[in-house]
Design an enzyme around this catalytic site. Structure first.
Site, short mmCIF file in Angstrom:
data_model
loop_
_atom_site.label_atom_id
_atom_site.label_comp_id
_atom_site.label_asym_id
_atom_site.label_seq_id
_atom_site.Cartn_x
_atom_site.Cartn_y
_atom_site.Cartn_z
N ASP A 96 -4.35 -9.62 -8.53
CA ASP A 96 -4.70 -8.63 -9.57
C ASP A 96 -3.55 -7.83 -10.17
OD1 ASP A 96 -4.45 -7.40 -7.08
OD2 ASP A 96 -6.41 -6.44 -7.08
N GLU A 127 0.83 -1.21 0.00
CA GLU A 127 0.00 0.00 0.00
C GLU A 127 0.86 1.25 0.00
OE1 GLU A 127 -3.05 -0.11 -0.61
OE2 GLU A 127 -3.86 -1.99 0.17
N GLU A 165 -18.44 -6.27 -2.33
CA GLU A 165 -17.05 -6.78 -2.25
C GLU A 165 -16.92 -8.17 -2.84
OE1 GLU A 165 -14.82 -4.68 -2.26
OE2 GLU A 165 -13.64 -5.06 -0.48
N THR A 180 -1.29 1.14 -10.75
CA THR A 180 -2.50 0.47 -10.26
C THR A 180 -3.33 1.40 -9.38
OG1 THR A 180 -3.35 -1.55 -9.27
CG2 THR A 180 -1.46 -0.53 -8.16
N GLU A 237 -12.31 0.27 -9.45
CA GLU A 237 -11.92 -0.62 -10.55
C GLU A 237 -12.93 -0.64 -11.69
OE1 GLU A 237 -11.44 -1.27 -7.40
OE2 GLU A 237 -9.33 -1.85 -7.23
C1 DMJ Z 1 -6.37 0.44 -5.05
O1 DMJ Z 1 -5.62 0.85 -3.97
C2 DMJ Z 1 -5.50 -0.14 -6.11
O2 DMJ Z 1 -6.17 -0.09 -7.31
C3 DMJ Z 1 -5.06 -1.55 -5.82
O3 DMJ Z 1 -4.35 -2.15 -6.87
C4 DMJ Z 1 -6.20 -2.45 -5.42
N1 DMJ Z 1 -7.40 -1.77 -5.24
C5 DMJ Z 1 -7.43 -0.51 -4.58
C6 DMJ Z 1 -8.80 0.10 -4.74
O4 DMJ Z 1 -9.82 -0.79 -4.76
#
Ligand code: DMJ
EC number: 3.2.1.113
Length: 934
Positions: free
Chosen positions: A294, A147, A388, A492, A406
């Site tokens: 993912d 994160e 979720e 991401t 997303e």
């Molecule tokens: C985000 O922090 C990023 O996209 C991460 O890759 C996974 N998903 C969260 C938001 O849902």
């Protein structure tokens, strides 16, 4: 757009290989081509309307960002219900979710480049100054490496990328001297100790001040990490290396990726969800494209785009083939086992996989992207947001929705690829739903339960980093953005990194390029970049024609109809002698079949029935295999039935000024009193009862008559409280937990049980609120005196008349206006008690003399539920359409098996040992996955 020779790719003029810049800008490249061919299908949206929607997004961002800055900053996140900052350590721990919070003003950093995309250059300049002035990266706090990388390092780098762009333009940021980059470098060095493992995979957590493994660090003992956690570093780390010339970051990120690639399951080419960072063993062997994996896939493809290194493309393509072969069951994406990829590991999907259609666009594989996106959109239309997790028959599995971006991301990329105005309409719906259901006076609140519409006191930083960017860009024209978005790649977390990095400081990629990947054959490029013929077929109704057959997939789906196909493929379509749904414990024939399959029936003392299978006692290995499948079906059936018998949570909606229905609290139901799911909601002003615990006749009946009484939990039974407030003339009751600080964010909700006697005399509705939610009402009384609430099963639409009465009291307010678990023994199935703590259905709690007895929560007793397996009925309604879909999928599955040499194992009769080993492995995987956190 910059040109460089470092990368590889393809484009329209050179069919197989062409300048990388076109690859990197796949989405934008598609937009140009697509919009020019779009002539039919969904009605085009006028420029005026697109501008209106773009402005709405700007206003919404102001509402979210403005409230964060006013009420939360410098805290990491805004708590939009209580309108204050979330400071780690000062709020009850939410577990892993809190690992994103490092006391570094997370939301501000995550919002930096959004400000520039949204044309708020002045605000960006101010925000950068605040980051430089206020943010400390040296706090004694344990944070998630993943994160911190995607949100903070990515945020600083995205901010730096746009700061230097603005500086070069000559108007803003003229004072800027790479200060954000220096902070990014400082943070990069702070994360490096996490990579001190023999594998090169990083520890999942690090103490920003003390690193890992030092006694003061309070971390470093973890053995496992998720694949995405270890495989989502390369973009930020390579950018940091290339911006600064310090090669160490890119080297570490590459090493981690190399290790994951080496550890892929070699026959399926899939990776598991979690891996041991010391041994490299897969800890969780289930594999999908959502939670836990993912962005590993995302970063392989994007690393190729940004860095131009062929090895990343080859790896991505290898994994992509495997995903499309095993996980993709259009329109579904279902987790499988890495060793047995034809076996589904789950009967549900998680919301994180909604990014995948967007990635497929970048890859150039549009058809499945359209299909999955359409399926997801229908789930959203049903529940307003993507829960979720949701089952293969589109029921809610986990009801939360933390405003994840997303789906908006995929919508943006699909619009860019197809130019189909349908995707603009989708975006419009997302905006409407956010304003209607998530907007609260102090920001946007995550949904606690999409079914009831109740809120959670959280607004995650990714909402500002991603959601507003993608929504704004969806409606924007090129001239609405002050720079060329095609010159950048999205991380991401939607942070922007410039593509020119591919030619800067490339020493690492050269050094580490292995001979294995130096030459790629043309097949690597077959589907990598948009082939205009496939992407933009002459038929402008192309996307629509793909969506059309899926239009009713959610509404007309049969419970578990789809998943069954895969289950049956378990044994090449052979019919099991007995299906769990048909089983009757009193049928001697059935009992005989059970015996043959090695399954015995045990009647427990408490009236429950337990099924136990000993494969070794089966008549043959085929019977043992049938028995295993029967047990698996029974587990699912039982868990499903249990869920259906339990009451879902309820909603308490504050409807008076200044809330006007915007704040919705999650409430536990009662097993007695008026059933709010069957009756109209109850609306009334609230009043505290005296005595507050409601355990004796009320001394203030005049205050509660005709109102909804507030009662404190404890001292007597829930039913007794209900009778006392009812006798005083209350029209409803809300019991508020006496455990200070308790919240539905951190404690599982339950239903209030009766007193064991007849409770038919209780006619009023009763709901339960944890202390934190209860204090939102109590605070409102203190501030506004008259507080009116609505007790219901589901939040009701806001009353427009009420909205009009609203008197904005502040600038912000005026802005507001505009707007299967398996039991522990591997072969036993207890037909009850199979609820996972994550499930959203509720256990019951009898009221106890003191809330210290909370732990004595009793689950709804077995005898009340399904003590007799004869009562288990499959809810499947096999109407024509569902059967068609089943058949369709069955055919697909059969074709797949016929043409797939890897599935022959399913057609063989397995030796009993191997069946047992497989079964144990499955049990392990199922147990793990049920414990999974999103
Ligand atoms: C985000 O922090 C990023 O996209 C991460 O890759 C996974 N998903 C969260 C938001 O849902």
């Amino acid at each position: 757009m910059s040109e460089a020779g470092g990368g590889r790719g393809c484009g329209s003029s050179v069919p197989q290989r062409a300048p990388w810049s076109l690859v990197a800008a796949t989405a934008a490249f598609c937009l140009v081509s697509a919009t020019s061919v779009w002539t039919a299908g969904a009605a085009p949206m006028s420029r005026e309307e697109r501008q209106k929607l773009g402005n709405q997004v700007l206003e919404m961002f102001d509402h979210a960002y403005g409230n964060y800055m006013e009420h939360a900053y410098p805290a990491d996140e805004l708590m939009p219900l209580t309108c204050r900052g979330r400071v780690r350590g000062q709020e009850p721990s939410r577990g892993d979710v809190d690992d994103a919070l490092g006391k570094f003003s997370l939301t501000l950093i995550d919002s930096l480049d959004t400000l520039v995309v949204l044309n708020k250059t002045k605000e960006f300049e101010d925000a950068v100054r605040k980051v430089l002035r206020d943010v400390n990266l040296d706090n004694d706090v344990v944070v998630s490496v993943f994160e911190t990388n995607i949100r903070v390092l990515g945020g600083l780098l995205g901010g730096h990328s746009l700061a230097i762009m603005l500086k070069e333009k000559g108007e803003y940021m003229q004072w800027y001297n790479d200060e954000l980059l220096q902070m990014a470098k400082q943070l990069g060095y702070k994360l490096l100790p996490a990579f001190n493992t023999t594998s090169g995979l990083p520890y999942p957590r690090i103490n920003l001040k003390f690193g890992v493994r030092k006694p003061e660090a309070r971390t470093g003992t973890e053995t496992d990490t998720c694949t995405a956690c270890a495989g989502t570093l390369i973009l930020e780390f390579a950018a940091l290396s290339r911006f600064t010339g310090a090669t160490v970051f890119e080297e570490y990120a590459r090493k981690a990726l190399d290790f994951l690639w080496e550890k892929r399951q070699r026959s399926s080419n899939l990776v598991g969800v979690t891996i041991n960072i010391h041994t490299g063993d897969w800890v969780r062997k289930d594999s999908g494209v959502g939670a836990g994996i993912d962005s590993y896939y995302e970063y392989l493809l994007k690393a190729y785009v940004l860095l131009g290194d062929d090895s990343f493309l080859e790896r991505f393509n290898t994994h992509y083939d495997a995903i499309m072969r095993y996980i993709s069951q259009p329109p579904l994406l279902l987790d499988v086992h890495i060793h047995k990829p034809m076996l589904n590991a789950r009967t549900w999907m998680d919301a994180l996989l909604a990014f995948f259609p967007g990635l497929q666009v970048l890859k150039g594989d549009i058809r499945p992207a359209i299909e999955t996106h359409e399926m997801l959109y229908q789930v959203i239309k049903k529940h307003n947001f993507l829960p979720e997790a949701f089952t293969t028959d589109f029921r809610v599995h986990w009801a939360q929705h933390p405003l994840r971006p997303e789906f908006a991301e995929s919508t943006y990329f699909l619009y860019k690829a197809t130019g189909d105005p349908y995707y603009l309409e989708v975006g419009k719906t997302l905006i409407e739903n956010l304003n209607k259901y998530a907007r609260v006076p102090c920001g946007f609140a995550a949904m606690k339960d999409v079914r009831t519409g109740s809120h959670e006191d959280r607004m995650d930083s990714f909402f500002l980093a991603e959601m507003f960017k993608y929504l704004y860009l969806l409606f924007a024209d090129k001239e609405d953005i002050i720079f060329d978005i095609e010159d950048y790649i999205f991380t991401t977390e939607a942070h922007l990194l410039p593509l020119w990095l591919s030619t800067t400081n490339q020493s690492i990629s050269k050094k580490n390029t292995t001979s294995e990947y130096t030459e790629l054959d043309d097949s690597n490029f077959d589907w990598t970049c948009p082939n205009t013929q496939i992407l933009f077929p002459n038929d402008p109704l192309y996307a629509q024609s793909i969506r059309e057959p899926l239009k009713n997939v959610v509404d007309k789906s049969c419970p578990r109809g789809i998943i069954r196909v895969r289950e049956e493929s378990f044994r090449s379509g052979a019919k099991p002698p007995l299906r769990a749904r048909d089983f009757m414990a009193t049928n001697p024939e059935h009992l005989e079949i059970l015996k043959k399959m090695g399954v015995s029936l045990i009647h427990l003392k408490d009236g429950r029935v337990q099924l136990v299978q000993h494969a070794i006692q089966a008549a043959s290995s085929i019977d043992a295999e049938d028995g295993l499948r029967f047990m698996q079906e029974m587990i699912e059936l039982s868990s499903q039935q249990q869920k259906e018998q339990q009451l879902p949570p309820r909603a308490v909606q504050i409807v008076s000024h200044p809330f006007f229905g915007r704040v919705v609290l999650t409430a536990g139901p009662a097993q007695f009193g008026l059933d709010l799911s069957k009756h109209k909601e109850t609306r009334g002003f609230v009043a505290s009862s005296k005595p507050y615990n409601g355990c004796s006749e009320l001394t203030n009946p005049e205050a509660v008559v005709g109102k909804i009484a507030l009662i404190q939990r404890g001292q007597c039974m829930f039913a007794e409280k209900a009778r006392n407030v009812q006798n005083a003339g209350a029209i409803g009751g809300i019991v508020i937990d006496d455990n200070e600080g308790s919240s539905s964010d951190t404690a599982p909700l339950f239903q209030m049980a009766g007193d064991g006697k007849d409770t038919d005399d209780i006619k009023i509705p009763m709901l339960f609120l944890f202390s934190k939610e209860g204090s939102i009402i109590l605070d409102a009384i203190r501030e506004y005196e008259e507080v009116e609430v609505l007790l219901s099963d589901k939040a009701k639409d806001r009353d427009p008349e009420m909205e009009n009465e609203e008197q904005p009291s502040s600038e912000n307010d005026s802005q507001n206006q505009s707007a299967e678990q398996i039991t522990s023994s591997s072969q036993e199935v207890d037909l009850v008690d199979q609820e996972s703590p994550e499930e959203s259905s509720l256990n019951s709690q009898p009221e106890s003399p003191s809330s210290a007895d909370m732990d004595n929560a009793a689950s709804v007793s077995a005898s009340e539920q399904n003590s007799n397996p004869m009562e288990i009925h499959e809810t499947t309604s096999l109407d024509g359409e569902c059967t068609d879909l089943d058949n369709q999928l069955q055919e697909q599955s059969e074709t797949e098996e016929d043409s797939n040499p890897n599935v022959s194992w399913g057609k063989k009769v397995q030796p009993i040992d191997s069946i047992l080993a497989d079964w144990n492995e499955d049990i392990e995987a199922f147990e793990m996955m049920e414990k999974d956190e999103l």
